[in-house]
Write a protein that holds these residues in place. Structure first.
Motif, PDB file in Angstrom:
ATOM      1  N   GLU A  66       0.914  -0.688  -0.129  1.00  0.00           N
ATOM      2  CA  GLU A  66      -0.022   0.214  -0.100  1.00  0.00           C
ATOM      3  C   GLU A  66       0.708   1.316   0.096  1.00  0.00           C
ATOM      4  O   GLU A  66       0.807   2.239  -0.095  1.00  0.00           O
ATOM      5  N   LEU A  67       1.377   1.237   1.077  1.00  0.00           N
ATOM      6  CA  LEU A  67       3.025   2.266   0.724  1.00  0.00           C
ATOM      7  C   LEU A  67       3.517   2.904  -0.781  1.00  0.00           C
ATOM      8  O   LEU A  67       3.484   4.029  -1.154  1.00  0.00           O
ATOM      9  N   LEU A  68       3.661   1.928  -2.271  1.00  0.00           N
ATOM     10  CA  LEU A  68       4.104   2.478  -2.548  1.00  0.00           C
ATOM     11  C   LEU A  68       2.578   2.579  -3.889  1.00  0.00           C
ATOM     12  O   LEU A  68       2.731   2.573  -4.911  1.00  0.00           O
ATOM     13  N   GLY A  69       1.373   2.832  -3.469  1.00  0.00           N
ATOM     14  CA  GLY A  69       0.184   3.053  -4.302  1.00  0.00           C
ATOM     15  C   GLY A  69      -0.045   1.710  -4.795  1.00  0.00           C
ATOM     16  O   GLY A  69      -0.902   1.590  -5.882  1.00  0.00           O
ATOM     17  N   ALA A  70       0.221   0.342  -4.377  1.00  0.00           N
ATOM     18  CA  ALA A  70      -0.519  -0.514  -5.441  1.00  0.00           C
ATOM     19  C   ALA A  70      -1.883  -1.266  -4.363  1.00  0.00           C
ATOM     20  O   ALA A  70      -1.957  -0.845  -2.565  1.00  0.00           O
TER      21      ALA A  70
END
Length: 307
Positions: A66-70
């Motif tokens: 989630e941190l990386l936008g996925a």
């Protein structure tokens, strides 16, 4: 779709975040591991897998994705697989041939309920199913992971569990009982026995999200530091906590003459070291946006926990 509570970063609540993610992971595990024939092995697997716990490893995997936008749903099969591997390690660690523990998470250990033979097989089955789960259930195609990313996660998990990871750390740990070890050996034990699985929990989430090697390396350093801090806190709690609070036998490290950080440095210095490692871990997250809040809060939680 995995829900999020990061839309209002100024009011981020770690307790509710952990509870929400834990609930999602447990629901997913419950779905993918029903009791079928032969019932005994599935019941034994589920007995330990569904016995509670923090679900820290799967949550780290989802939070990194989630941190990386996925979409963290991409990482859910891997998250469940990580919990299966962790549970396997606990089942085997509790066996009479290893630490010989009667209680885990406030209930009888697996071999005390199902016997040593079934407990060994339950751990083996969980380990095997973990890899099958990643390989067959990870979403692919548009909005999902690429085959090479899945393959990389499988390879990294295999390394984290094997002789260059968890097993290697356990071997050196067993060989060190009753002997004086230096800081280098103690760090080797815990970087492999504990930190390796926490590290792959983070890097797997990053890989599935499509992170480049520079980002994966930064997150790897974050995870190594929280992994070592986690073990230091475990060593401290084995001395300072109670069986009721921990849900397992306390004082066994001292009784078995195991190498621990408090035995090497003392309690206060060990606690300071854990805090330092958390600060170093969170420094690796500088530059990320508010989606780094869960990882930062989890790092702090590791040193503040009581069980």
């Amino acid at each position: 779709m995995v829900t999020t509570n990061l839309d209002s970063p100024s009011t981020f609540d770690l307790k509710s975040y952990l509870a929400d993610r834990r609930s999602q992971v447990e629901a997913a595990i419950d779905r993918i591991l029903p009791v079928v024939y032969p019932e005994t092995i599935y019941e034994s697997m589920r007995y330990s897998l569904m016995a509670g716990g923090k679900r820290l490893r799967p949550i780290l995997c989802l939070a990194t994705c989630e941190l990386l936008g996925a979409d963290p749903a991409i990482a859910m099969p891997t998250a469940c697989a990580l919990e299966m591997v962790h549970t396997m390690s606990l089942i085997h660690d509790d066996l009479p041939a290893m630490d010989n523990d009667d209680y885990r998470r406030g209930q009888l250990t697996n071999h005390k309920v199902y016997g040593e033979d079934v407990a060994v097989l339950a751990g083996d089955a969980l380990l095997a199913y973990a890899f099958e789960l990643i390989a067959t259930q990870t979403p692919q195609g548009q909005g999902g992971a690429q085959p090479q990313q899945i393959l990389k996660v499988v390879a990294q998990l295999g390394r984290a569990v094997g002789a260059d990871g968890l097993v290697g750390g356990q071997i050196v740990d067993l060989a060190s009982e009753g002997t004086a070890v230096d800081e280098q050996t103690l760090t080797y034990i815990h970087m492999h026995k504990t930190a390796a699985l926490l590290e792959v929990s983070v890097t797997a989430g990053a890989i599935l999200a499509g992170a480049d090697s520079f980002v994966v390396e930064r997150l790897s350093r974050y995870a190594q530091r929280i992994g070592l801090a986690f073990q230091i806190v475990d060593d401290v709690l084995d001395i300072t906590s109670t069986a009721e609070t921990l849900g397992k036998t306390v004082g066994k490290d001292v009784a078995a003459q195991k190498a621990t950080y408090p035995s090497l440095w003392g309690l206060e210095a060990s606690q300071r070291k854990a805090q330092q490692l958390v600060s170093e871990a969170n420094a690796e997250l500088a530059g990320f946006d508010h989606r780094a809040l869960p990882l930062m809060a989890i790092a702090r939680y590791i040193t503040a926990r009581t069980h």
